[in-house]
Design a protein around this motif. Structure first.
Motif, mmCIF file in Angstrom:
data_model
loop_
_atom_site.group_PDB
_atom_site.id
_atom_site.type_symbol
_atom_site.label_atom_id
_atom_site.label_comp_id
_atom_site.label_asym_id
_atom_site.label_seq_id
_atom_site.Cartn_x
_atom_site.Cartn_y
_atom_site.Cartn_z
ATOM 1 N N ASN A 39 -16.255 -74.116 -20.457
ATOM 2 C CA ASN A 39 -15.944 -74.320 -19.012
ATOM 3 C C ASN A 39 -17.076 -74.540 -18.202
ATOM 4 O O ASN A 39 -17.264 -75.165 -17.038
ATOM 5 C CB ASN A 39 -15.318 -73.316 -18.357
ATOM 6 C CG ASN A 39 -13.912 -73.249 -19.083
ATOM 7 O OD1 ASN A 39 -13.045 -74.109 -18.837
ATOM 8 N ND2 ASN A 39 -13.353 -71.941 -19.721
ATOM 9 N N TYR A 54 -9.612 -69.658 -15.635
ATOM 10 C CA TYR A 54 -9.517 -69.013 -16.866
ATOM 11 C C TYR A 54 -10.247 -67.411 -16.750
ATOM 12 O O TYR A 54 -10.995 -66.981 -15.701
ATOM 13 C CB TYR A 54 -10.684 -69.692 -17.839
ATOM 14 C CG TYR A 54 -11.952 -70.294 -17.062
ATOM 15 C CD1 TYR A 54 -11.996 -71.537 -16.647
ATOM 16 C CD2 TYR A 54 -13.124 -69.508 -17.143
ATOM 17 C CE1 TYR A 54 -13.177 -71.927 -15.879
ATOM 18 C CE2 TYR A 54 -14.182 -69.627 -16.651
ATOM 19 C CZ TYR A 54 -14.207 -71.137 -16.124
ATOM 20 O OH TYR A 54 -15.451 -71.334 -15.176
ATOM 21 N N PRO A 55 -9.905 -66.623 -17.787
ATOM 22 C CA PRO A 55 -10.344 -65.217 -17.636
ATOM 23 C C PRO A 55 -11.940 -65.330 -17.610
ATOM 24 O O PRO A 55 -12.576 -66.108 -18.356
ATOM 25 C CB PRO A 55 -9.933 -64.621 -18.687
ATOM 26 C CG PRO A 55 -8.733 -65.261 -19.263
ATOM 27 C CD PRO A 55 -9.118 -66.767 -18.926
ATOM 28 N N VAL A 56 -12.655 -64.267 -17.050
ATOM 29 C CA VAL A 56 -14.104 -64.092 -16.845
ATOM 30 C C VAL A 56 -14.338 -62.595 -17.146
ATOM 31 O O VAL A 56 -13.566 -61.790 -16.919
ATOM 32 C CB VAL A 56 -14.704 -64.551 -15.554
ATOM 33 C CG1 VAL A 56 -14.709 -66.170 -15.546
ATOM 34 C CG2 VAL A 56 -13.845 -63.966 -14.150
ATOM 35 N N HIS A 57 -15.433 -62.439 -17.411
ATOM 36 C CA HIS A 57 -16.019 -61.164 -17.988
ATOM 37 C C HIS A 57 -16.911 -60.647 -16.728
ATOM 38 O O HIS A 57 -17.830 -61.483 -16.367
ATOM 39 C CB HIS A 57 -16.828 -61.148 -19.193
ATOM 40 C CG HIS A 57 -17.502 -59.787 -19.721
ATOM 41 N ND1 HIS A 57 -18.751 -59.640 -19.592
ATOM 42 C CD2 HIS A 57 -16.646 -58.735 -19.971
ATOM 43 C CE1 HIS A 57 -19.092 -58.295 -20.244
ATOM 44 N NE2 HIS A 57 -17.649 -57.674 -20.206
ATOM 45 N N LEU A 58 -16.343 -59.486 -15.931
ATOM 46 C CA LEU A 58 -16.995 -58.862 -14.984
ATOM 47 C C LEU A 58 -18.345 -58.148 -15.583
ATOM 48 O O LEU A 58 -18.476 -57.067 -16.352
ATOM 49 C CB LEU A 58 -16.248 -57.871 -14.290
ATOM 50 C CG LEU A 58 -16.432 -57.673 -12.828
ATOM 51 C CD1 LEU A 58 -16.446 -58.847 -11.903
ATOM 52 C CD2 LEU A 58 -15.179 -56.579 -12.418
ATOM 53 N N SER A 59 -19.555 -58.587 -15.252
ATOM 54 C CA SER A 59 -20.807 -58.041 -15.590
ATOM 55 C C SER A 59 -20.806 -56.316 -15.153
ATOM 56 O O SER A 59 -20.452 -56.173 -14.206
ATOM 57 C CB SER A 59 -21.972 -58.520 -14.985
ATOM 58 O OG SER A 59 -23.112 -58.026 -15.279
ATOM 59 N N THR A 104 -19.712 -62.979 -12.986
ATOM 60 C CA THR A 104 -18.818 -62.921 -14.054
ATOM 61 C C THR A 104 -19.041 -64.250 -14.783
ATOM 62 O O THR A 104 -19.951 -65.378 -14.551
ATOM 63 C CB THR A 104 -17.433 -63.417 -13.274
ATOM 64 O OG1 THR A 104 -17.977 -64.730 -12.289
ATOM 65 C CG2 THR A 104 -16.923 -62.617 -12.355
ATOM 66 N N TYR A 105 -18.743 -63.849 -16.180
ATOM 67 C CA TYR A 105 -19.428 -64.906 -17.284
ATOM 68 C C TYR A 105 -18.065 -65.432 -18.030
ATOM 69 O O TYR A 105 -16.915 -64.800 -18.193
ATOM 70 C CB TYR A 105 -19.875 -63.631 -18.289
ATOM 71 C CG TYR A 105 -21.035 -63.175 -17.895
ATOM 72 C CD1 TYR A 105 -21.486 -61.936 -17.858
ATOM 73 C CD2 TYR A 105 -22.181 -63.909 -17.443
ATOM 74 C CE1 TYR A 105 -22.481 -61.196 -17.513
ATOM 75 C CE2 TYR A 105 -23.427 -63.347 -17.069
ATOM 76 C CZ TYR A 105 -23.541 -61.932 -17.047
ATOM 77 O OH TYR A 105 -24.630 -61.350 -16.679
ATOM 78 N N ASP A 106 -18.312 -66.717 -18.524
ATOM 79 C CA ASP A 106 -17.286 -67.364 -19.257
ATOM 80 C C ASP A 106 -17.024 -66.446 -20.563
ATOM 81 O O ASP A 106 -18.059 -66.028 -21.142
ATOM 82 C CB ASP A 106 -17.483 -68.740 -19.595
ATOM 83 C CG ASP A 106 -16.695 -69.489 -19.978
ATOM 84 O OD1 ASP A 106 -16.747 -70.729 -19.866
ATOM 85 O OD2 ASP A 106 -15.779 -69.058 -20.759
ATOM 86 N N THR A 107 -15.824 -66.363 -21.038
ATOM 87 C CA THR A 107 -15.576 -65.550 -22.130
ATOM 88 C C THR A 107 -15.735 -66.369 -23.575
ATOM 89 O O THR A 107 -15.668 -65.490 -24.509
ATOM 90 C CB THR A 107 -14.450 -64.730 -21.997
ATOM 91 O OG1 THR A 107 -13.113 -65.561 -21.977
ATOM 92 C CG2 THR A 107 -14.192 -63.863 -20.829
ATOM 93 N N ARG A 157 -16.601 -67.394 -2.407
ATOM 94 C CA ARG A 157 -16.518 -67.781 -3.650
ATOM 95 C C ARG A 157 -15.424 -68.621 -3.661
ATOM 96 O O ARG A 157 -14.196 -68.142 -3.119
ATOM 97 C CB ARG A 157 -16.573 -66.702 -4.742
ATOM 98 C CG ARG A 157 -17.632 -66.168 -5.101
ATOM 99 C CD ARG A 157 -17.732 -64.983 -6.236
ATOM 100 N NE ARG A 157 -17.016 -65.690 -7.465
ATOM 101 C CZ ARG A 157 -17.422 -65.034 -8.495
ATOM 102 N NH1 ARG A 157 -18.497 -64.164 -8.665
ATOM 103 N NH2 ARG A 157 -16.975 -65.633 -9.571
ATOM 104 N N VAL A 182 -12.811 -57.735 -18.863
ATOM 105 C CA VAL A 182 -12.340 -58.933 -18.503
ATOM 106 C C VAL A 182 -11.352 -59.152 -17.400
ATOM 107 O O VAL A 182 -10.414 -58.414 -17.469
ATOM 108 C CB VAL A 182 -11.762 -59.728 -19.882
ATOM 109 C CG1 VAL A 182 -11.093 -60.921 -19.497
ATOM 110 C CG2 VAL A 182 -12.713 -59.830 -20.860
ATOM 111 N N ILE A 183 -11.470 -60.094 -16.430
ATOM 112 C CA ILE A 183 -10.587 -60.040 -15.325
ATOM 113 C C ILE A 183 -9.697 -61.557 -15.554
ATOM 114 O O ILE A 183 -10.383 -62.420 -15.899
ATOM 115 C CB ILE A 183 -11.076 -59.816 -13.735
ATOM 116 C CG1 ILE A 183 -12.207 -61.022 -13.581
ATOM 117 C CG2 ILE A 183 -11.698 -58.601 -13.760
ATOM 118 C CD1 ILE A 183 -12.363 -60.775 -12.120
#
Lengths: 207, 415
Positions: free
Chosen positions: B80, A13-18, B252-255, A112, A44-45
Motif C-alpha cells: 500500500n 487497510y489494517p495498520v499496526h499501531l506503533s 501506524t505501519y502497513d502490516t 489525518r 493492529v487496528i
C-alpha cells in the motif's frame, strides 16, 4: 500535554499501531471494548477501531507566521481558527477568504485523512463529513456512521489522570478564538501557550 | 555529585508522510514507512557575509538569504505504501485506478476452517484458474486467500477454497456482508508536475525535536534490489517550510511484508531467458529535476515545479557472452566494428508477495543502452560480472511514458 480526543480509523487497510512512540489508548472492535481506556499501542487496528489521539492530529491546527518575519510565529490552536483582529476584512466588511488569511500569515494544517473524530450521539454528522471532505483522500463517514460501534457513545469510565476526555466541537474554518497574545501587542509572557515556531526553522512550540 | 546527561537513542525516530490537497496547507501524516539507515533531514541555510566600512577589518554580520529543507528517505516499501510513493514521484493524476474485477460480499457468515464461501455475485469468478481474493478488507478479519473458480450455483454462489491455500481451509471467520474482492489496480505513469506532500521527521520525539515540512516534492527516487535482498526505495525530496510539532504523531505501519528480490520475474529486452535470468542487481532511478530556485518575498521558496524527467536503469548481470558488448558498441549481436547504432531494449519486471495478491510491475517500453562495460579479468577466477546502463526514452514521442508502475493492492481508491 496534548489534549486527546477519540478518533475512528477509516483507512482502507489494517495498520499496526506503533508501541515505540508513546502509549496509546482506545477501543478495538476485535476485542469488544466498550470504553477507550485500553492500551492498544503495539496492536493492529482496523476500520472502525477508535484511538485516543492528540486533537490536532484529527482536527488539524493553525499556526500564524508574521509576514514581515519580525514577530515569532504562534501556534493559534486546534482546528482552523483565526485571531479576533482578523475576523472581518475592514475594507470589504466581510470575512477574509482563505487565500487572504494565508497572506496574513495563517498556516492551516489538516488532520489525518484516515481518522475521523467520533461524534457523540445526538450530534449531526454533516459537519464531520464536510471536514473530512476537506481532508482529501479520506472516505466519507457514511459507512463509518452505519458501523459505528456502541463504544462511540460512551465516555471512558476511568481515565488516567493525564488524559482529558471529551469531544472537541468542530470549528468551521476561520472561527474566531481568543488568540494568545502576540509579541507586538503584549510583551507579557503567555504562560498558557508560549510558542516559537517560525519559518526560520527556530524551535519549540509548547502548550 | 556529577550530573548525568540524558542522551537520546538514534533510532528513536519516525518519518511520516501525507499528501496535500493544495500547496501551502500541510496535512498530518498518515503513512509511516519504516525508515532504514541513510534517511536524513537536512536544513540548509544560504547565508551572505555583510561587510561594511567601519574602519576595521572585521566582518559586520551575516544574513540568511535562503533556508530550505531536503529530506532523504530510505525504506523498504509495503504494497500500500509503494503505490503512494510511486504516485508521489510520478506526479499529479498519475494513478489510473481500476476497481477490483471481483467485488462482491459474503451471502452468509463463514467459520474458521471453512472450505468454501457463499458470495452474492460471480462476476470475475467464472474461470477455472486459482484466484487470490481478500475477504473482509480493512477489518480485523481481513484475510487474503486463494480460491478455485468457477463459483457455482444460481445466486448466491459457492466458491471453494483452493487446496494450495492452508490445506484448502480459511484461517479466520468472516461475517455475512463482508466484502470479497480481488486486488485493485493502480497504473501509474509519469506526468507533467507533482503534488505537494507533507513530511514529518521526529528526531527523539518530544525529548528531541519533531519537524513538519510542508510542500515537499520528489526530486528523485531510486528503486533498487540485489540478489537475496529486498526491494528498496531511496527518495530525495525538497520541502519549502517547517513547523515544529508539540507532540509525536500516532505512528501506524502497513502490516504487509516487503517485496523480495527473488520473487522478481524478468522480461529483459523482449526475452525471459538468457540474461533475463542472470541479473544479480538492478536500479531504476528517476530524476524529476525540479526548479528549486523560485524565491520571492520570503526566506523560503515560493513554489517548486518539476523539470525535465530522466529515467535511468542500471543492471548488473553475470557475464554469459559478449553479446551486450557487440550490441552496444558494434551495432548488433554479430557486429564487428564501431557503430553509430544505439542498441534498444525494454524491461518488464514484476515483484509479487507470497500471498500472490499484492504485486508491483515496472514497465519501460524503450531502453537506449549507453554502456555495457567489458568485465575486468581477475585472478581469483570468480564469475565475470558486467554492469549495463540504459536510459528510458520516448522514442521520438511514440511512447506515452518513460516508466509505468502497476501496483495491485488493497487500496481501493486512486492515490
Amino acid at each position: 500535554m496534548a489534549q486527546l480526543i477519540p478518533a475512528r480509523y477509516i483507512g482502507d487497510y489494517p495498520v499496526h499501531l506503533s508501541s515505540e512512540h508513546g502509549k496509546r489508548h482506545g477501543a478495538r472492535l476485535a476485542e469488544g471494548h466498550t470504553t477507550y481506556d485500553h492500551r492498544i499501542d503495539g496492536k493492529v487496528i482496523s476500520k472502525g477501531d477508535i484511538v485516543l489521539m492528540p486533537a490536532e492530529d484529527v482536527l488539524g491546527q493553525t499556526f500564524w507566521h508574521d509576514p514581515a518575519h519580525n514577530q515569532p510565529s504562534l501556534r493559534i490552536g486546534v482546528g482552523h481558527v483565526i485571531m479576533p483582529q482578523h475576523a472581518v476584512n475592514p475594507v470589504a466588511n466581510a470575512p477574509y477568504s482563505r487565500e487572504e488569511l494565508q497572506a496574513l500569515g495563517y498556516e492551516f494544517h489538516m488532520g489525518r485523512p484516515d481518522f475521523e473524530p467520533v461524534v457523540p450521539d445526538g450530534e449531526a454528522p454533516a459537519a464531520n463529513n464536510a471536514r473530512i471532505g476537506k481532508n482529501s483522500g479520506s472516505k466519507a463517514s457514511a459507512t463509518a456512521a452505519t458501523t459505528q460501534p456502541a463504544p462511540a457513545a460512551e465516555q471512558p469510565q476511568e481515565m488516567p489522570d493525564a488524559y482529558v476526555s471529551g469531544y472537541f466541537a468542530d470549528v468551521e474554518p476561520a472561527a474566531v478564538v481568543d488568540a494568545p497574545a502576540t509579541a507586538a501587542s503584549d510583551t507579557a509572557t503567555d504562560t498558557a501557550n508560549t510558542a516559537a515556531a517560525s519559518d526560520d526553522g527556530a524551535a519549540t512550540v509548547k502548550e | 555529585m556529577p550530573t548525568l546527561i540524558v542522551p537520546i537513542r538514534s533510532d528513536r525516530a519516525y518519518v511520516g508522510v501525507a499528501k496535500q490537497t493544495v500547496g501551502g496547507t500541510p496535512v498530518t501524516p498518515n503513512m509511516f514507512p519504516r525508515w532504514v539507515d541513510g534517511s536524513a533531514l537536512q536544513l540548509d541555510v544560504k547565508a551572505e557575509d555583510v561587510w561594511e566600512g567601519d574602519g576595521s577589518r572585521r566582518l559586520s554580520s551575516i544574513i540568511k538569504n535562503l533556508q530550505e529543507v531536503k529530506i532523504k528517505h530510505v525504506f523498504m516499501p509495503r504494497p500500500n505504501e509503494i503505490g503512494f510513493f510511486e504516485a508521489m514521484a510520478m506526479g499529479n493524476g498519475s494513478d489510473a485506478y481500476t476497481a477490483p474485477a471481483v467485488n462482491t460480499t459474503l451471502s452468509s457468515a463463514s467459520l474458521a476452517n471453512a472450505t468454501s464461501i457463499s458470495v452474492g455475485a460471480n462476476t470475475g469468478l467464472t474461470g477455472s484458474t486459482n484466484i487470490s481474493l481478500v475477504l473482509s478488507a480493512g477489518t480485523a478479519r481481513e484475510e487474503i486467500a486463494v480460491f478455485l473458480p468457477p463459483a457455482t450455483g444460481a445466486g448466491p454462489y459457492v466458491l471453494n477454497v483452493a487446496s494450495t491455500y492452508n490445506g484448502g481451509k480459511l484461517l479466520y471467520a468472516h461475517s455475512s456482508g463482508d466484502t470479497v474482492q480481488s486486488a485493485s489496480s493502480h497504473v501509474i505513469t509519469d506526468q507533467t508536475d507533482g503534488n505537494y506532500y507533507t513530511y514529518e521527521v521526529s528526531l527523539g520525539d518530544t525529548a528531541g525535536i519533531i519537524v513538519r515540512v510542508r510542500d515537499c516534492k520528489c526530486v528523485s527516487v531510486k528503486r533498487s534490489a540485489k540478489a537475496g535482498g529486498i526491494l528498496t526505495y531511496e527518495l530525495e525530496l525538497q520541502g519549502i517550510a517547517c513547523t515544529v510539532q508539540a507532540s509525536a504523531a500516532t505512528v501506524t505501519y502497513d502490516t504487509h511484508g516487503y517485496f523480495l528480490y527473488d520473487s522478481g520475474v524478468w522480461t529483459l529486452d523482449g526475452g525471459t531467458t538468457g540474461y533475463a535470468l542472470a541479473v544479480d542487481s538492478f536500479d531504476i532511478e528517476q530524476k524529476n529535476n525540479p526548479d528549486t530556485s523560485i524565491q520571492t518575498e520570503s526566506l523560503v521558496l515560493a513554489a517548486i515545479i518539476y523539470g525535465n524527467l530522466s529515467v535511468d536503469v542500471g543492471i548488473s548481470v553475470i557475464y554469459l557472452d559478449g553479446s551486450y558488448i557487440s550490441k552496444v558498441y558494434f551495432g548488433g549481436a554479430t557486429g564487428t566494428a564501431d557503430s553509430q547504432t544505439i542498441y534498444q531494449g525494454n524491461l518488464t519486471l514484476t515483484f509479487t508477495l507470497a500471498d500472490n495478491f499484492n504485486s508491483v510491475t515496472y514497465n519501460i517500453l524503450t531502453l537506449d543502452y549507453t554502456k555495457a562495460e567489458p568485465p575486468a579479468p581477475k585472478k581469483d577466477g570468480k564469475a565475470f560480472r558486467q554492469p549495463l546502463s540504459a536510459t528510458s526514452v520516448s522514442n521520438f514521442s511514440q511512447n506515452p511514458y518513460l516508466l509505468q508502475t502497476t501496483v495491485n493492492n488493497t487500496t481501493f481508491s486512486a492515490y
